[in-house]
Design a protein around this motif. Structure first.
Motif, short mmCIF file in Angstrom:
data_model
loop_
_atom_site.label_atom_id
_atom_site.label_comp_id
_atom_site.label_asym_id
_atom_site.label_seq_id
_atom_site.Cartn_x
_atom_site.Cartn_y
_atom_site.Cartn_z
N LEU A 5 7.38 42.66 23.60
CA LEU A 5 6.85 42.68 22.23
C LEU A 5 8.01 42.51 21.26
CD1 LEU A 5 4.29 43.29 20.48
CD2 LEU A 5 5.08 45.67 20.46
N THR A 6 7.90 41.51 20.37
CA THR A 6 8.94 41.30 19.36
C THR A 6 8.48 41.64 17.96
OG1 THR A 6 8.39 38.95 19.16
CG2 THR A 6 10.11 39.53 20.75
N SER A 7 7.16 41.70 17.74
CA SER A 7 6.62 42.11 16.45
C SER A 7 5.21 42.63 16.67
CB SER A 7 6.62 40.94 15.47
OG SER A 7 6.21 41.37 14.17
N GLY A 8 4.94 43.82 16.14
CA GLY A 8 3.66 44.46 16.36
C GLY A 8 2.60 44.10 15.34
N TYR A 9 1.43 44.66 15.54
CA TYR A 9 0.26 44.50 14.68
C TYR A 9 0.40 45.44 13.50
CZ TYR A 9 -4.77 44.79 13.49
OH TYR A 9 -5.99 44.76 12.87
N ASP B 210 3.52 39.46 18.35
CA ASP B 210 4.39 38.39 18.79
C ASP B 210 5.05 38.83 20.09
OD1 ASP B 210 3.76 36.88 16.57
OD2 ASP B 210 5.56 37.46 15.46
N LEU B 211 5.06 37.91 21.05
CA LEU B 211 5.62 38.18 22.37
C LEU B 211 6.72 37.17 22.66
CD1 LEU B 211 2.19 38.55 24.18
CD2 LEU B 211 3.67 40.39 23.38
N ARG B 212 7.84 37.66 23.19
CA ARG B 212 8.93 36.76 23.54
C ARG B 212 8.41 35.79 24.59
NH1 ARG B 212 12.96 40.19 25.20
NH2 ARG B 212 13.49 40.46 23.02
N ALA B 213 8.57 34.51 24.33
CA ALA B 213 8.12 33.48 25.26
C ALA B 213 8.87 32.20 24.94
CB ALA B 213 6.61 33.25 25.12
N PHE B 214 9.63 31.70 25.89
CA PHE B 214 10.47 30.54 25.67
C PHE B 214 9.91 29.33 26.43
CE2 PHE B 214 14.24 27.87 26.16
CZ PHE B 214 14.70 27.86 24.85
N TYR B 215 9.00 28.61 25.79
CA TYR B 215 8.42 27.39 26.36
C TYR B 215 7.91 27.61 27.79
CZ TYR B 215 10.43 25.38 22.22
OH TYR B 215 10.76 25.12 20.92
N GLU B 216 6.99 28.56 27.92
CA GLU B 216 6.43 28.89 29.23
C GLU B 216 4.91 28.86 29.18
OE1 GLU B 216 6.89 33.55 29.61
OE2 GLU B 216 8.64 32.65 28.65
N PRO B 217 4.25 28.83 30.34
CA PRO B 217 2.79 28.77 30.35
C PRO B 217 2.15 29.97 29.65
CG PRO B 217 3.66 28.26 32.52
CD PRO B 217 4.82 28.74 31.68
N VAL B 218 1.05 29.68 28.95
CA VAL B 218 0.24 30.69 28.27
C VAL B 218 -1.12 30.69 28.98
CG1 VAL B 218 -0.87 31.33 26.09
CG2 VAL B 218 1.44 30.33 26.09
N TYR B 219 -1.63 31.88 29.29
CA TYR B 219 -2.84 32.01 30.08
C TYR B 219 -4.00 32.59 29.29
CZ TYR B 219 0.71 31.50 33.68
OH TYR B 219 1.75 31.04 34.43
N ALA B 220 -5.21 32.16 29.63
CA ALA B 220 -6.42 32.76 29.05
C ALA B 220 -6.51 34.20 29.54
CB ALA B 220 -7.65 31.98 29.49
N VAL B 221 -6.70 35.13 28.61
CA VAL B 221 -6.81 36.55 28.96
C VAL B 221 -8.17 36.85 29.60
CG1 VAL B 221 -6.85 38.89 28.01
CG2 VAL B 221 -5.09 37.27 27.28
N LEU B 222 -9.22 36.23 29.07
CA LEU B 222 -10.58 36.43 29.57
C LEU B 222 -11.25 35.08 29.82
CD1 LEU B 222 -11.76 39.08 26.94
CD2 LEU B 222 -11.11 39.54 29.31
#
Length: 149
Positions: free
Chosen positions: A26-30, A49-61
């Motif tokens: 977590l880099t920035s909260g709600y 906001d979540l740290r993610a450096f050009y990586e796959p993003v998945y459907a949660v549901l």
């Protein structure tokens, strides 16, 4: 807060669910914050906001792709409708889905990035339930806890 390498959430009830990225911090909260780009104070952040450096993003549901587009702040985004939930994934570099497409939890829907107004690559993840924004971190935590019991 850092989660491990598994994207799938434990599942004893036939509910399919996954984390939005394989390993993240977590880099920035709600909630209210000073905006990292504009410096505006008490600007409400309607997601995490979540740290993610050009990586796959998945459907949660499981769900249907409601919308794919671009906004000057959120950049390239995907919105997924899953029952009463609308899940928003933003600041993407590449979108892998199209509107009205049916998707499954854990399916790659995009590649994270830094489109829109950002300070660097990351994933913005937002959740609405019955039209109201809710804390995505709490949502993921509750989803994980409910699936484990």
């Amino acid at each position: 807060m850092v989660w491990g390498q598994e994207t799938s959430l434990d599942n004893d009830f036939g509910i399919a669910a996954a984390f939005p990225i394989k390993s993240f911090a977590l880099t920035s909260g709600y909630g209210p914050r000073t905006h990292p780009v504009t410096g505006e104070r008490s600007k409400f952040h309607y997601g995490i906001d979540l740290r993610a450096f050009y990586e796959p993003v998945y459907a949660v549901l499981d769900g249907e792709i409601l919308d794919v587009g671009f906004g000057p702040v959120i950049g390239k985004f995907v919105r997924i409708q899953s029952g009463n939930f609308i899940l928003t994934y933003g600041h993407l570099s590449l979108v892998l889905v199209i509107p009205e497409q049916q998707i499954s939890a854990g399916e790659a829907i995009a590649i994270s990035g830094e489109s829109g107004r950002t300070t660097g690559p990351h994933l913005h993840f937002g959740v609405k339930y019955s039209g109201r924004t809710i804390n995505p971190l709490r949502f993921l935590s509750e989803l994980n806890n409910n699936l484990k019991h």
